[in-house]
Design a protein around this motif. Structure first.
Motif, PDB file in Angstrom:
ATOM      1  N   PRO A 137       1.047  -1.248  -0.099  1.00 49.63           N
ATOM      2  CA  PRO A 137      -0.345  -0.197   0.049  1.00 49.63           C
ATOM      3  C   PRO A 137       0.781   1.295  -0.225  1.00 49.63           C
ATOM      4  CG  PRO A 137      -0.246  -1.027   2.259  1.00 49.63           C
ATOM      5  CD  PRO A 137       0.691  -1.677   1.240  1.00 49.63           C
ATOM      6  N   THR A 138       1.941   1.015   0.939  1.00 51.91           N
ATOM      7  CA  THR A 138       2.541   2.443   0.906  1.00 51.91           C
ATOM      8  C   THR A 138       3.703   3.043  -0.752  1.00 51.91           C
ATOM      9  OG1 THR A 138       4.666   1.793   1.288  1.00 51.91           O
ATOM     10  CG2 THR A 138       2.882   2.061   3.219  1.00 51.91           C
ATOM     11  N   GLN A 139       3.946   2.569  -1.228  1.00 51.29           N
ATOM     12  CA  GLN A 139       4.216   1.986  -3.102  1.00 51.29           C
ATOM     13  C   GLN A 139       3.265   2.616  -3.946  1.00 51.29           C
ATOM     14  OE1 GLN A 139       7.324   1.665  -4.123  1.00 51.29           O
ATOM     15  NE2 GLN A 139       6.538   2.550  -5.894  1.00 51.29           N
ATOM     16  N   ALA A 140       2.074   1.999  -3.377  1.00 49.98           N
ATOM     17  CA  ALA A 140       0.895   2.730  -4.088  1.00 49.98           C
ATOM     18  C   ALA A 140       0.649   4.141  -3.768  1.00 49.98           C
ATOM     19  CB  ALA A 140      -0.429   2.165  -4.198  1.00 49.98           C
ATOM     20  N   LEU A 141       0.703   4.576  -2.304  1.00 51.76           N
ATOM     21  CA  LEU A 141       0.008   5.908  -1.778  1.00 51.76           C
ATOM     22  C   LEU A 141       1.338   6.692  -2.837  1.00 51.76           C
ATOM     23  CD1 LEU A 141      -0.777   4.692   1.674  1.00 51.76           C
ATOM     24  CD2 LEU A 141      -2.209   5.897  -0.020  1.00 51.76           C
ATOM     25  N   LEU A 142       2.851   6.593  -2.718  1.00 52.80           N
ATOM     26  CA  LEU A 142       3.698   7.283  -3.277  1.00 52.80           C
ATOM     27  C   LEU A 142       3.454   7.036  -4.708  1.00 52.80           C
ATOM     28  CD1 LEU A 142       6.397   6.193  -5.235  1.00 52.80           C
ATOM     29  CD2 LEU A 142       6.992   5.465  -2.628  1.00 52.80           C
ATOM     30  N   ASP A 143       3.142   6.584  -5.035  1.00 53.76           N
ATOM     31  CA  ASP A 143       2.781   6.331  -7.242  1.00 53.76           C
ATOM     32  C   ASP A 143       1.384   7.162  -7.124  1.00 53.76           C
ATOM     33  OD1 ASP A 143       4.296   4.230  -7.359  1.00 53.76           O
ATOM     34  OD2 ASP A 143       3.243   2.893  -7.425  1.00 53.76           O
ATOM     35  N   LEU A 144       0.550   7.862  -6.000  1.00 55.47           N
ATOM     36  CA  LEU A 144      -0.814   8.392  -6.175  1.00 55.47           C
ATOM     37  C   LEU A 144       0.128   9.495  -6.246  1.00 55.47           C
ATOM     38  CD1 LEU A 144      -2.982   5.881  -4.838  1.00 55.47           C
ATOM     39  CD2 LEU A 144      -3.341   6.305  -7.299  1.00 55.47           C
ATOM     40  N   PHE A 145       0.642   9.374  -5.266  1.00 53.60           N
ATOM     41  CA  PHE A 145       0.785  11.332  -4.923  1.00 53.60           C
ATOM     42  C   PHE A 145       1.913  11.559  -5.994  1.00 53.60           C
ATOM     43  CE2 PHE A 145       4.816  13.937  -3.074  1.00 53.60           C
ATOM     44  CZ  PHE A 145       3.296  14.819  -2.118  1.00 53.60           C
ATOM     45  N   THR A 146       2.500  10.786  -6.667  1.00 50.89           N
ATOM     46  CA  THR A 146       3.629  11.410  -7.762  1.00 50.89           C
ATOM     47  C   THR A 146       2.348  11.721  -9.083  1.00 50.89           C
ATOM     48  OG1 THR A 146       5.336   9.918  -7.814  1.00 50.89           O
ATOM     49  CG2 THR A 146       5.442  11.184  -9.522  1.00 50.89           C
ATOM     50  N   ILE A 147       1.175  11.009  -8.916  1.00 48.64           N
ATOM     51  CA  ILE A 147       1.052  11.098 -10.634  1.00 48.64           C
ATOM     52  C   ILE A 147      -0.231  12.229 -10.379  1.00 48.64           C
ATOM     53  CG2 ILE A 147      -1.523  10.692 -11.574  1.00 48.64           C
ATOM     54  CD1 ILE A 147      -0.809   7.246 -10.497  1.00 48.64           C
ATOM     55  N   LYS A 148      -0.593  12.616  -8.490  1.00 51.23           N
ATOM     56  CA  LYS A 148      -1.524  13.326  -8.794  1.00 51.23           C
ATOM     57  C   LYS A 148      -0.905  14.725  -8.809  1.00 51.23           C
ATOM     58  CE  LYS A 148      -3.981  15.610  -4.681  1.00 51.23           C
ATOM     59  NZ  LYS A 148      -3.794  16.317  -3.047  1.00 51.23           N
ATOM     60  N   GLU A 149       0.444  15.187  -8.272  1.00 55.80           N
ATOM     61  CA  GLU A 149       1.961  16.183  -8.155  1.00 55.80           C
ATOM     62  C   GLU A 149       1.988  16.043  -9.521  1.00 55.80           C
ATOM     63  OE1 GLU A 149       5.192  15.306  -6.604  1.00 55.80           O
ATOM     64  OE2 GLU A 149       5.496  17.102  -5.334  1.00 55.80           O
ATOM     65  N   LYS A 150       1.234  15.512 -10.303  1.00 59.33           N
ATOM     66  CA  LYS A 150       1.912  15.841 -12.132  1.00 59.33           C
ATOM     67  C   LYS A 150       0.938  15.948 -12.825  1.00 59.33           C
ATOM     68  CE  LYS A 150       6.743  15.237 -11.451  1.00 59.33           C
ATOM     69  NZ  LYS A 150       7.444  16.043 -12.275  1.00 59.33           N
ATOM     70  N   LYS A 151      -0.126  15.309 -12.297  1.00 61.99           N
ATOM     71  CA  LYS A 151      -1.064  15.030 -13.482  1.00 61.99           C
ATOM     72  C   LYS A 151      -2.119  16.437 -12.743  1.00 61.99           C
ATOM     73  CE  LYS A 151      -0.537  12.950 -16.779  1.00 61.99           C
ATOM     74  NZ  LYS A 151       0.718  13.589 -18.029  1.00 61.99           N
ATOM     75  N   GLY A 152      -2.084  16.361 -12.059  1.00 64.62           N
ATOM     76  CA  GLY A 152      -3.341  17.499 -11.169  1.00 64.62           C
ATOM     77  C   GLY A 152      -4.251  16.886 -10.361  1.00 64.62           C
ATOM     78  N   GLY A 153      -5.067  15.570  -9.900  1.00 62.69           N
ATOM     79  CA  GLY A 153      -6.392  15.262  -9.952  1.00 62.69           C
ATOM     80  C   GLY A 153      -6.064  13.725 -10.576  1.00 62.69           C
ATOM     81  N   PHE A 154      -7.228  12.637 -10.489  1.00 61.95           N
ATOM     82  CA  PHE A 154      -7.736  11.784 -11.643  1.00 61.95           C
ATOM     83  C   PHE A 154      -8.350  11.211 -11.410  1.00 61.95           C
ATOM     84  CE2 PHE A 154      -5.122  11.063  -6.996  1.00 61.95           C
ATOM     85  CZ  PHE A 154      -4.110  10.619  -6.879  1.00 61.95           C
ATOM     86  N   ALA A 155      -9.457  12.286 -11.378  1.00 65.02           N
ATOM     87  CA  ALA A 155     -10.565  11.521 -12.420  1.00 65.02           C
ATOM     88  C   ALA A 155     -10.432  11.399 -13.868  1.00 65.02           C
ATOM     89  CB  ALA A 155     -11.741  12.379 -12.114  1.00 65.02           C
ATOM     90  N   GLY A 156     -10.597  10.345 -14.751  1.00 68.20           N
ATOM     91  CA  GLY A 156     -10.759  10.254 -16.095  1.00 68.20           C
ATOM     92  C   GLY A 156      -9.762   9.962 -16.424  1.00 68.20           C
ATOM     93  N   LEU A 157      -7.894  10.146 -15.914  1.00 70.62           N
ATOM     94  CA  LEU A 157      -6.552   9.599 -15.976  1.00 70.62           C
ATOM     95  C   LEU A 157      -7.097   7.903 -16.515  1.00 70.62           C
ATOM     96  CD1 LEU A 157      -4.754  11.412 -13.690  1.00 70.62           C
ATOM     97  CD2 LEU A 157      -4.921  11.727 -15.899  1.00 70.62           C
ATOM     98  N   LYS A 158      -6.318   8.419 -17.781  1.00 73.36           N
ATOM     99  CA  LYS A 158      -6.176   6.428 -18.178  1.00 73.36           C
ATOM    100  C   LYS A 158      -4.403   6.024 -17.440  1.00 73.36           C
ATOM    101  CE  LYS A 158      -7.731   5.285 -22.408  1.00 73.36           C
ATOM    102  NZ  LYS A 158      -7.582   4.759 -23.745  1.00 73.36           N
ATOM    103  N   VAL A 159      -4.711   4.762 -16.952  1.00 80.27           N
ATOM    104  CA  VAL A 159      -3.624   5.097 -16.324  1.00 80.27           C
ATOM    105  C   VAL A 159      -3.105   3.270 -16.948  1.00 80.27           C
ATOM    106  CG1 VAL A 159      -2.210   3.847 -14.412  1.00 80.27           C
ATOM    107  CG2 VAL A 159      -3.578   5.577 -14.847  1.00 80.27           C
TER     108      VAL A 159
END
Ligand code: CP
Length: 313
Positions: A137-159
């Motif tokens: 889980p902590t790896q995924a949280l840092l991945d999510l943090f990096t995505i949020k930082e770079k992309k500004g959010g999550f809704a509608g993002l294709k991963v």
């Protein structure tokens, strides 16, 4: 921002608002780290123990640094150099650490569910630093943090998550987290490395890497976990790299501003070419940096869970 739970065992059982609270707290921790002050009083009087039954560079060091940066007493136990090697059970090892007054135990274990078992038997908070093929889980949280930082959010993002999905605890935690936060998730890998149950989660499953990457905002490569592979799952590493490796040609199918991630360690030339690892759109090193901030946030939130909120910065 208080996390009203004793343990962090996986993202499957954490709701969206808790994930968002952790990411917001990590933002404040990153702000503190950017100020150049790597000594804060947030964990003064607290003790943090890492208990690792498997190798690690990033997770273990970042937890240790996170604890030390916030003034906790931090100690490490490697299973191979402890009484575990004399046959002591996980529960007895945990109770021994508990008896010394540890506040948080961070455990990595080859068996899925080991952190959950430990958490049921000790008073200290338990953080899962990777259990078998289950969650990280902590790896995924840092991945999510990096995505949020770079992309500004999550809704509608294709991963697009490409690689050894079957053995990947990183993939599982990311899938739970990303779906909760509103991402569309494509997963792709050889059929022998694709768990059948994932089609019920809402991810899109591909056997062709080009189709998985097409139009993606984020492309994540996963390590081929040779240590967990039975023979016969892959014809050869060369063939894997040819059909599933992320390279300069297939990355062109993603969005121009695609974010490239990999949890590390990378097998260069297998999961992705060196040119992809080192290119400007790759945030692999920033993921490591963000790992410290996210782990500071988790230690802070777990150790403050029974006290009133305060100004962190
Ligand atoms: N990503 C990750 O868990 O790396 P380590 O095995 O080095 O901790």
């Amino acid at each position: 921002m208080i996390l009203n739970r004793k343990d962090i065992l996986g993202l499957k059982d954490i709701d969206k608002t808790e994930i968002e609270a952790i990411l917001n707290t990590a933002d404040l921790m990153k702000y503190i780290l950017r100020q150049g002050n790597k000594k804060t009083p947030h964990l003064q009087g607290k003790s943090v123990v890492t208990l690792f039954y498997e190798n690690s560079t990033r997770t273990r060091l970042s937890f240790e640094l996170a604890g030390k940066y916030m003034s906790a007493s931090a100690a490490n136990i490697s299973a191979s150099a402890s009484s575990v090697a004399k046959g002591e059970s996980l529960i007895d090892t945990g109770r021994t650490i508990d008896a010394m007054g540890a506040d948080v135990v961070i455990i990595r274990h080859p068996i899925s569910g080991a952190p959950h078992l430990l958490a049921r038997h000790i008073k200290a908070s338990v953080i899962n630093a990777g259990d078998g093929m289950n969650e990280h889980p902590t790896q995924a949280l840092l991945d999510l943090f990096t995505i949020k930082e770079k992309k500004g959010g999550f809704a509608g993002l294709k991963v697009a998550i490409i690689g050894d999905i079957y053995h990947s605890r990183v993939a599982r935690s990311n899938i739970w987290g990303m779906l909760k936060l509103g991402c569309e998730v494509n997963i792709c890998g050889p059929n022998t490395l694709m768990p059948p149950s994932l089609d019920k989660t809402g991810v899109n499953i591909y056997s062709n890497v080009e189709d998985a990457i097409r139009g993606a905002d984020v492309v994540m490569g996963l390590r081929i976990q040779r240590e967990r592979q039975k023979s016969g799952l892959l014809p050869s590493i060369d063939e894997y790299a040819r059909y599933f490796g992320i390279n300069d040609k297939n990355i062109k199918l993603a969005k121009k501003d695609v974010l490239i991630l990999h949890p590390g360690p990378v097998n260069r030339g297998v999961e992705m070419t060196s040119s992809i690892v080192d290119e400007d759109r790759s945030a692999i090193n920033e993921q490591v940096t963000n790992g410290v901030a996210v782990r500071m946030a988790l230690l802070y939130m777990l150790t403050r869970r029974s006290v009133p909120d305060e100004n962190i910065v």
